[in-house]
Design a protein around this motif. Structure first.
Motif, PDB file in Angstrom:
ATOM      1  N   ALA A  85       0.929  -1.202  -0.049  1.00 17.24           N
ATOM      2  CA  ALA A  85       0.005  -0.079   0.084  1.00 17.24           C
ATOM      3  C   ALA A  85       0.785   1.037   0.060  1.00 17.24           C
ATOM      4  N   ALA A  86       1.997   1.240   0.605  1.00 12.59           N
ATOM      5  CA  ALA A  86       2.820   2.408   0.878  1.00 12.59           C
ATOM      6  C   ALA A  86       3.280   2.692  -0.687  1.00 12.59           C
ATOM      7  N   ARG A  87       3.445   1.806  -1.601  1.00 15.17           N
ATOM      8  CA  ARG A  87       4.002   1.984  -2.878  1.00 15.17           C
ATOM      9  C   ARG A  87       2.889   2.573  -3.679  1.00 15.17           C
ATOM     10  N   ALA A  88       1.849   2.713  -3.214  1.00 17.26           N
ATOM     11  CA  ALA A  88       0.718   3.240  -3.785  1.00 17.26           C
ATOM     12  C   ALA A  88       0.715   4.913  -3.863  1.00 17.26           C
ATOM     13  N   VAL A  89       1.619   5.329  -3.237  1.00 13.66           N
ATOM     14  CA  VAL A  89       2.103   6.786  -2.776  1.00 13.66           C
ATOM     15  C   VAL A  89       3.140   7.184  -4.171  1.00 13.66           C
ATOM     16  N   ARG A  90       2.482   7.673  -5.169  1.00 14.95           N
ATOM     17  CA  ARG A  90       3.436   8.076  -6.270  1.00 14.95           C
ATOM     18  C   ARG A  90       3.483   9.681  -6.450  1.00 14.95           C
ATOM     19  N   HIS A  91       2.714  10.447  -5.967  1.00 16.75           N
ATOM     20  CA  HIS A  91       2.561  11.911  -5.992  1.00 16.75           C
ATOM     21  C   HIS A  91       2.756  12.733  -4.430  1.00 16.75           C
ATOM     22  N   GLY A  92       2.661  11.899  -3.671  1.00 13.20           N
ATOM     23  CA  GLY A  92       2.653  12.683  -2.222  1.00 13.20           C
ATOM     24  C   GLY A  92       1.616  13.684  -2.080  1.00 13.20           C
ATOM     25  N   ARG A  93       0.345  13.642  -2.659  1.00  9.44           N
ATOM     26  CA  ARG A  93      -0.731  14.270  -2.103  1.00  9.44           C
ATOM     27  C   ARG A  93      -1.617  13.558  -1.380  1.00  9.44           C
ATOM     28  N   SER A  94      -2.192  14.486  -0.160  1.00  9.28           N
ATOM     29  CA  SER A  94      -3.203  13.748   0.793  1.00  9.28           C
ATOM     30  C   SER A  94      -4.508  14.719   0.419  1.00  9.28           C
ATOM     31  N   VAL A  95      -5.758  13.665   0.704  1.00  6.47           N
ATOM     32  CA  VAL A  95      -6.819  14.461   0.733  1.00  6.47           C
ATOM     33  C   VAL A  95      -7.660  13.758   1.838  1.00  6.47           C
ATOM     34  N   SER A  96      -8.546  14.692   2.422  1.00  5.95           N
ATOM     35  CA  SER A  96      -9.351  14.097   3.365  1.00  5.95           C
ATOM     36  C   SER A  96     -10.810  13.190   2.857  1.00  5.95           C
ATOM     37  N   CYS A  97     -11.292  12.194   3.118  1.00  6.75           N
ATOM     38  CA  CYS A  97     -12.524  11.585   2.678  1.00  6.75           C
ATOM     39  C   CYS A  97     -13.650  11.768   3.592  1.00  6.75           C
ATOM     40  N   ALA A  98     -13.603  12.874   4.529  1.00 12.22           N
ATOM     41  CA  ALA A  98     -14.658  13.059   5.516  1.00 12.22           C
ATOM     42  C   ALA A  98     -15.407  14.331   5.325  1.00 12.22           C
ATOM     43  N   TRP A  99     -16.558  14.395   6.165  1.00 13.13           N
ATOM     44  CA  TRP A  99     -17.298  15.561   6.056  1.00 13.13           C
ATOM     45  C   TRP A  99     -16.863  16.238   7.234  1.00 13.13           C
ATOM     46  N   GLU A 100     -16.765  17.592   7.314  1.00 10.56           N
ATOM     47  CA  GLU A 100     -16.645  18.343   8.552  1.00 10.56           C
ATOM     48  C   GLU A 100     -17.973  18.312   9.327  1.00 10.56           C
ATOM     49  N   VAL A 101     -17.897  18.096  10.512  1.00  6.59           N
ATOM     50  CA  VAL A 101     -18.873  17.823  11.262  1.00  6.59           C
ATOM     51  C   VAL A 101     -19.486  19.421  11.565  1.00  6.59           C
ATOM     52  N   ALA A 102     -20.724  19.560  11.429  1.00  5.36           N
ATOM     53  CA  ALA A 102     -21.395  20.903  11.404  1.00  5.36           C
ATOM     54  C   ALA A 102     -21.644  21.171  13.022  1.00  5.36           C
ATOM     55  N   VAL A 103     -21.716  22.499  13.438  1.00  7.51           N
ATOM     56  CA  VAL A 103     -21.891  22.826  14.866  1.00  7.51           C
ATOM     57  C   VAL A 103     -22.831  23.942  14.946  1.00  7.51           C
ATOM     58  N   PRO A 104     -23.827  23.946  15.618  1.00 12.40           N
ATOM     59  CA  PRO A 104     -24.161  22.850  16.451  1.00 12.40           C
ATOM     60  C   PRO A 104     -25.116  21.589  16.038  1.00 12.40           C
ATOM     61  N   GLU A 105     -25.301  21.813  14.816  1.00 17.61           N
ATOM     62  CA  GLU A 105     -26.436  20.914  14.120  1.00 17.61           C
ATOM     63  C   GLU A 105     -26.110  19.368  14.592  1.00 17.61           C
ATOM     64  N   GLU A 106     -25.113  19.028  14.460  1.00 19.65           N
ATOM     65  CA  GLU A 106     -24.532  17.642  14.519  1.00 19.65           C
ATOM     66  C   GLU A 106     -24.085  17.215  15.813  1.00 19.65           C
ATOM     67  N   MET A 107     -23.786  17.910  16.637  1.00 20.88           N
ATOM     68  CA  MET A 107     -23.339  17.767  17.928  1.00 20.88           C
ATOM     69  C   MET A 107     -23.814  18.615  19.102  1.00 20.88           C
TER      70      MET A 107
END
Length: 317
Positions: free
Chosen positions: A46-68
Motif C-alpha cells: 500500500a505504501a508503494r501506491a504513494v506516487r505523488h505525495g498528495r493527501s486528501v480527506s475523505c470525511a465531512w466536516e462535522v457541523a456545529v451545533p447541528e450535528e453535536m
C-alpha cells in the motif's frame, strides 16, 4: 443492462449469512474479521501506491451545533479560572497565557457524519460476528466483543476508488439506484485498476456532489451497494468498504432484510464499514492524476466498548 444482471432473491441473500460467513476463519476469538486480510505485506504494498505525495480527506466536516452538542469555554487568562488558587504558584503567577476547551457530545451513527462501523454495531438473530451474543453489549460499559478498539492500531492499506457515477456518466446516482458487481468490474476496466486482497474499496455514487450542491437529503432513500455485491467482496477478500452514502441502497429490494449490506457484512463476514464519506476531493484528485488507488489511513478513536468511531479517512496518492 439491468435485465441482464443476476439479482439474488431474498432467500439467496438470507443464505449469505451462511455461505459468506467468516465465523471461525481466523479463530473463534477473532474480532478483526476482514481486517485480517491487511497483512504486513499488504501494508508495504500500500505504501508503494504513494506516487505523488498528495493527501486528501475523505470525511465531512462535522457541523456545529447541528450535528453535536457543544460547549466551548474561553479563558483569556488561565490564572483567573476557578480553582487556580489551588494550583502551584508558577501557574497563577503567569498572567499572560489563556486557553479554550470544549465539551462535545456526538451521535455519529446515521446518515451525515463520516464514521467507522465495527462488527458489534449490528446483530442478526441476536448474534454478532463470530457467533457472540448481543448480551455482550451492556448499557453501562458498552460492548465486550468486536468493538472499535479491535482496530486500535489503525487501518492502513491500499484504497481503491470505484467511481460509479463517472462510469454511468451521470452527476450522481438517483436515490434508490443500486450498484452491482457489473458496475464494479466496469469501473475497474475503465480506471485501469483491480481490487485485490486486503484493499479498502470506496464507492462513489456522486451523492457527495449532490450534498455539496443541494444539502443533505432527507429520509432514508439512497443510492448504494446492492446486496449482490457481497459475494464479490468476499471473493476479492476486501478488508473494508466505504461509500458516500450509508452503504446500502435503500430501499434494499428485500422486505425481510432492511440493510443486507450492513447485516451480512458486519455479522457474517466481519467486514468493517466506512459510512458517509465525502469522496469528491478523492475523485477529482484521482481524475487529475489518472490514479485510482492510493494509500488509505483510518485511525478510529480508542473509545472503549463502542460500536464505531467518527473518523477522518486520509487518501494519499
Amino acid at each position: 443492462m439491468t435485465a441482464e444482471r443476476h439479482v439474488p432473491t431474498q432467500d439467496d441473500v438470507l443464505g449469505y449469512f451462511d455461505t459468506l460467513s467468516n465465523w471461525g476463519r481466523w479463530g473463534n476469538d477473532d474480532e478483526l474479521g476482514t481486517l485480517n486480510h491487511i497483512t504486513d505485506d499488504v501494508r508495504l504494498a500500500a505504501a508503494r501506491a504513494v506516487r505523488h505525495g498528495r493527501s486528501v480527506s475523505c470525511a465531512w466536516e462535522v457541523a456545529v451545533p447541528e450535528e453535536m452538542e457543544r460547549s466551548t469555554t474561553a479563558c483569556p487568562c488561565a490564572a483567573d479560572m476557578p480553582g487556580a488558587e489551588n494550583m502551584p504558584s508558577a501557574f497563577h503567577n503567569d498572567r499572560r497565557w489563556g486557553f479554550s476547551n470544549e465539551r462535545l457530545g456526538i451521535l455519529f451513527h446515521g446518515n451525515t457524519i463520516t464514521h467507522l462501523d465495527s462488527p458489534c454495531h449490528i446483530f442478526w438473530d441476536g448474534k454478532m460476528y463470530n457467533g457472540r451474543s448481543h448480551s455482550l453489549v451492556d448499557a453501562a460499559t458498552g460492548s465486550a466483543w468486536a468493538a472499535v478498539t479491535a482496530a486500535a492500531n489503525g487501518i492502513s492499506t491500499r484504497g481503491v476508488l470505484l467511481d460509479i457515477a463517472k462510469v454511468r456518466d451521470v452527476a450522481w446516482l438517483e436515490p434508490g439506484q443500486g450498484v452491482y458487481p457489473e458496475d464494479l468490474e466496469q469501473a475497474e476496466r475503465l480506471q485501469g485498476v483491480r481490487v485485490q486482497s486486503g484493499d479498502a474499496v470506496l464507492l462513489r455514487t456522486g451523492y457527495g456532489r449532490a450534498r455539496h450542491e443541494t444539502g443533505p437529503a432527507g429520509g432514508i432513500t439512497q443510492a448504494g451497494w446492492h446486496a449482490s455485491c457481497l459475494p464479490w467482496l468476499r471473493e476479492r477478500e476486501v478488508a473494508l468498504i466505504g461509500a458516500d452514502t450509508p452503504q446500502d441502497v435503500q430501499p434494499s429490494g428485500y422486505d425481510g432484510v432492511l440493510m443486507p449490506v450492513h447485516a451480512v457484512s458486519l455479522v457474517a463476514m466481519g467486514l468493517w464499514l466506512l459510512d458517509n464519506c465525502d469522496l469528491e476531493a478523492c475523485a477529482s484528485t484521482a481524475t487529475e492524476l489518472g490514479q485510482w488507488d492510493f494509500h488509505l489511513t483510518v485511525a478510529p478513536v480508542r473509545l472503549a466498548g463502542t460500536s464505531g468511531s467518527p473518523v477522518n479517512p486520509i487518501a494519499t496518492f
